[in-house]
Each structure stands twice: as structure tokens, then as C-alpha cells.
Design a protein around this motif. Sequence first.
Motif, PDB file in Angstrom:
ATOM      1  N   GLU A 130      47.122  41.307  26.932  1.00  0.00           N
ATOM      2  CA  GLU A 130      47.993  42.190  27.697  1.00  0.00           C
ATOM      3  C   GLU A 130      49.418  41.635  27.752  1.00  0.00           C
ATOM      4  O   GLU A 130      50.395  42.371  27.539  1.00  0.00           O
ATOM      5  CB  GLU A 130      47.441  42.369  29.107  1.00  0.00           C
ATOM      6  N   LEU A 131      49.563  40.344  28.016  1.00  0.00           N
ATOM      7  CA  LEU A 131      50.892  39.747  28.101  1.00  0.00           C
ATOM      8  C   LEU A 131      51.590  39.742  26.751  1.00  0.00           C
ATOM      9  O   LEU A 131      52.792  40.036  26.656  1.00  0.00           O
ATOM     10  CB  LEU A 131      50.780  38.322  28.657  1.00  0.00           C
ATOM     11  N   ALA A 132      50.838  39.411  25.705  1.00  0.00           N
ATOM     12  CA  ALA A 132      51.438  39.398  24.368  1.00  0.00           C
ATOM     13  C   ALA A 132      51.894  40.795  23.965  1.00  0.00           C
ATOM     14  O   ALA A 132      52.952  40.966  23.346  1.00  0.00           O
ATOM     15  CB  ALA A 132      50.447  38.844  23.354  1.00  0.00           C
ATOM     16  N   ALA A 133      51.110  41.814  24.325  1.00  0.00           N
ATOM     17  CA  ALA A 133      51.488  43.192  23.998  1.00  0.00           C
ATOM     18  C   ALA A 133      52.772  43.605  24.714  1.00  0.00           C
ATOM     19  O   ALA A 133      53.503  44.481  24.233  1.00  0.00           O
ATOM     20  CB  ALA A 133      50.354  44.147  24.359  1.00  0.00           C
ATOM     21  N   ARG A 134      53.062  42.968  25.842  1.00  0.00           N
ATOM     22  CA  ARG A 134      54.285  43.271  26.594  1.00  0.00           C
ATOM     23  C   ARG A 134      55.451  42.367  26.183  1.00  0.00           C
ATOM     24  O   ARG A 134      56.523  42.422  26.789  1.00  0.00           O
ATOM     25  CB  ARG A 134      54.035  43.136  28.095  1.00  0.00           C
ATOM     26  N   HIS A 144      31.051  42.615  35.745  1.00  0.00           N
ATOM     27  CA  HIS A 144      31.938  43.657  35.238  1.00  0.00           C
ATOM     28  C   HIS A 144      33.054  43.079  34.363  1.00  0.00           C
ATOM     29  O   HIS A 144      34.181  43.565  34.379  1.00  0.00           O
ATOM     30  CB  HIS A 144      32.541  44.437  36.412  1.00  0.00           C
ATOM     31  N   GLY A 145      32.727  42.043  33.593  1.00  0.00           N
ATOM     32  CA  GLY A 145      33.753  41.380  32.810  1.00  0.00           C
ATOM     33  C   GLY A 145      34.505  42.285  31.863  1.00  0.00           C
ATOM     34  O   GLY A 145      35.740  42.281  31.815  1.00  0.00           O
ATOM     35  N   PHE A 146      33.783  43.091  31.101  1.00  0.00           N
ATOM     36  CA  PHE A 146      34.433  43.949  30.120  1.00  0.00           C
ATOM     37  C   PHE A 146      34.998  45.212  30.768  1.00  0.00           C
ATOM     38  O   PHE A 146      35.926  45.813  30.241  1.00  0.00           O
ATOM     39  CB  PHE A 146      33.456  44.291  28.995  1.00  0.00           C
ATOM     40  N   LEU A 147      34.463  45.597  31.919  1.00  0.00           N
ATOM     41  CA  LEU A 147      34.978  46.771  32.626  1.00  0.00           C
ATOM     42  C   LEU A 147      36.265  46.484  33.394  1.00  0.00           C
ATOM     43  O   LEU A 147      37.175  47.318  33.424  1.00  0.00           O
ATOM     44  CB  LEU A 147      33.928  47.289  33.612  1.00  0.00           C
ATOM     45  N   LEU A 148      36.356  45.322  34.023  1.00  0.00           N
ATOM     46  CA  LEU A 148      37.464  45.084  34.942  1.00  0.00           C
ATOM     47  C   LEU A 148      38.526  44.124  34.420  1.00  0.00           C
ATOM     48  O   LEU A 148      39.629  44.075  34.975  1.00  0.00           O
ATOM     49  CB  LEU A 148      36.931  44.573  36.284  1.00  0.00           C
ATOM     50  N   SER A 149      38.243  43.369  33.377  1.00  0.00           N
ATOM     51  CA  SER A 149      39.256  42.426  32.895  1.00  0.00           C
ATOM     52  C   SER A 149      40.545  43.118  32.461  1.00  0.00           C
ATOM     53  O   SER A 149      41.648  42.585  32.731  1.00  0.00           O
ATOM     54  CB  SER A 149      38.697  41.559  31.764  1.00  0.00           C
ATOM     55  N   PRO A 150      40.524  44.299  31.803  1.00  0.00           N
ATOM     56  CA  PRO A 150      41.807  44.936  31.477  1.00  0.00           C
ATOM     57  C   PRO A 150      42.641  45.282  32.707  1.00  0.00           C
ATOM     58  O   PRO A 150      43.875  45.139  32.699  1.00  0.00           O
ATOM     59  CB  PRO A 150      41.381  46.202  30.713  1.00  0.00           C
ATOM     60  N   ALA A 151      42.005  45.734  33.784  1.00  0.00           N
ATOM     61  CA  ALA A 151      42.746  46.057  35.004  1.00  0.00           C
ATOM     62  C   ALA A 151      43.331  44.800  35.640  1.00  0.00           C
ATOM     63  O   ALA A 151      44.490  44.793  36.086  1.00  0.00           O
ATOM     64  CB  ALA A 151      41.836  46.778  35.999  1.00  0.00           C
ATOM     65  N   VAL A 152      42.537  43.724  35.700  1.00  0.00           N
ATOM     66  CA  VAL A 152      43.041  42.471  36.257  1.00  0.00           C
ATOM     67  C   VAL A 152      44.213  41.961  35.426  1.00  0.00           C
ATOM     68  O   VAL A 152      45.225  41.491  35.969  1.00  0.00           O
ATOM     69  CB  VAL A 152      41.912  41.424  36.323  1.00  0.00           C
ATOM     70  N   ALA A 153      44.106  42.072  34.106  1.00  0.00           N
ATOM     71  CA  ALA A 153      45.193  41.612  33.233  1.00  0.00           C
ATOM     72  C   ALA A 153      46.466  42.414  33.464  1.00  0.00           C
ATOM     73  O   ALA A 153      47.569  41.851  33.530  1.00  0.00           O
ATOM     74  CB  ALA A 153      44.752  41.718  31.772  1.00  0.00           C
ATOM     75  N   ALA A 154      46.335  43.727  33.581  1.00  0.00           N
ATOM     76  CA  ALA A 154      47.509  44.565  33.825  1.00  0.00           C
ATOM     77  C   ALA A 154      48.150  44.228  35.167  1.00  0.00           C
ATOM     78  O   ALA A 154      49.386  44.190  35.295  1.00  0.00           O
ATOM     79  CB  ALA A 154      47.119  46.036  33.767  1.00  0.00           C
TER      80      ALA A 154
END
Length: 325
Positions: free
Chosen positions: A17-21, A295-305
Motif C-alpha cells: 500500500e505504501l509503495a503504491a502511494r 481475518h488476515g486476508f480480509l482486513l489487512s488491506p484496510a489496516v494498511a490503508a
Amino acid sequence: MIRILGAGVMGLVIASELAARGHPVELVDPEPAPGPHGCSWWAGGMLAPHCERESAEEPVERHGLAAIDWWDRHAGGVQRNGTLVLTLNRDRGELARFARRSTGHRTVDGDQIAALELDLAGRFAAGLFYEAEAHLDPRAALSALRDRLVAQGVAFHRTPPEAAPETLIDARGLAARDRLADLRGVRGEMLVLRCPDVTLSRPVRLLHPRIPLYIVPRGDGVFMLGATMIESDRRGIVTARSLLELLSAAYALHPAFGEAEVLETGADARPAFPDNLPRLRRRGATIFANGLYRHGFLLSPAVAAMAADHLETGITPEFMDEVSR
């Protein structure tokens, strides 16, 4: 430079997420690549936010829906075939209870079940179909994230470089208990079977009052079975009781699983906070990102954002504690 400790699902997703930004990032992990040392290696890979709502808080469903697209963009390999929830006739009450406590489903009868999964024809009279859900292969997804980060020039270190980073993100999972006193372990056990006589195109959950089963197809006659949630930080041990119950449930789903080849067993402890929701905590220049529970794969994108938003704007996002402890 933003340094991330831990290259499990949380660390890799935050780095992506950080690299994409456009942020410069580096990761530190004693292991060279994703593998059995990390609890996300043993995950089912079900992107099933509607089903998870049956026993989880509302944010899991809300943020989990967006995770399906995130994984498709960043790792690929997402199969959008939905989830089928079934029960034996003697446990039909479990199906009604599951339906009341979840959303995003429609009821299917025996003929509709057969149309979805031909190999289950004639075995179940009713079920629930969650059409918007998806699944992926966790090991392939983790490897894809790492490979993509390497291709973008992100450095991976086995030990921390001497130069201090501007920001440190601690995503070490259960290892971070040395800094997070309220983090606990919840053990999950799984096994992988090869059963070429059964073909499934989507995850199937078989409800049971004591030991519900989920089975996820990996392709080429290979299936991952899981179910257990045990309050324990004991890692790497699959108990005889769990193995017996998982295999019995698989046999109840389809008798051909009785002749399946057991390829692998595994267990690990998921990091969780008391309410089973993740947390971001900031202490000076360090941000802790942890507590994904099951919920690692479900919630990790939200936590990263949320972590990225906080770094960029200073806001306090949904999963960040107001006061660091």
C-alpha cells in the motif's frame, strides 16, 4: 524511509500500500521469504466477509468487501465463485441460525446445489449461497506480493540496517507481545488433502454445532481443510482430536474424502486483541499494526490503508487507538 518489521500478510500488505502511494519502504524479517514460519501461510484464503459476519463485528464485513478487489489488483489469483454453506439434515437449525446472523446470501435447494457443485448432487437438501464472495491461494498471494515489491526496488533485510528509519511499523504478529501486553494467540489447525475423486469450484462450509468445517479447493484435486479456533499460543501442533474431527466432517461432506491422501498438516497461533479486531497504535516514531485474528486476508488491506492515511495526514483512523499505551 519507512521500515516495516515483519513480512507476513500484514507487513507485505502495508508495504504494498505504501509503495503504491510512492513512499520509500523497506522490510525486515529474519526469514528470506513467506513460509511455514508465518501464521498467514496456514490460512484458508477465503475472502468471505458476508459469511464472517455470522460471528464477527460489522467492520469485518464492511472492510472485507473491499479486500477482494485489493487482492485482485495487487496479487492476482482471486477466484470469484462465491461460497456455499451447507449442513446435514440433522443440523438444519444451524443453517437457519447462520442465515439470520449473516447477509449477502440466497437460499438454494438440492437442485441448485447440484448446479453449483455437481459432485455434491443428491447429498444436501438446502444451503446458502454467498455469490459475491471469493477465495485465493494464500501462499501464492504472499509470494506474489513479495515478488512485486522486489521488482519495485523495495529492499528486504534479514536484520535491521544500522541507519534509523523516519518511521517504524511493527507488524510482527504474535511476536509483538513483547510490546503489546493485551495481544493473545488463537490457534488454528488445518490439513491439506489430495482427493482427485472430488471436484469443487468454491469454498464450502459445512455447519455443525461443535466443529464447523470449511474446505477450500486449491486445484488439481487438492483441498485445504480448516475449522479450529483454540485459545492458545501453542504453535505448530495439530491435535489428534482436531485431526479426527476435521477428517470426519470432510467425510460427511463427501465419502470420497475417506480415501484422500493427507499431504500436510499445520497449525499456528493468530494474533488477536480482546475484541478480535485489529489495532494501529502509535508510540513516538513507531506504529504497531497487529491483531488480525482470523481475518488476515480480509482486513489487512484496510489496516494498511489506515496506516498510510495516518502517515500522510495525521488523522486517527477507525482502527487506531486514540491514546497509545
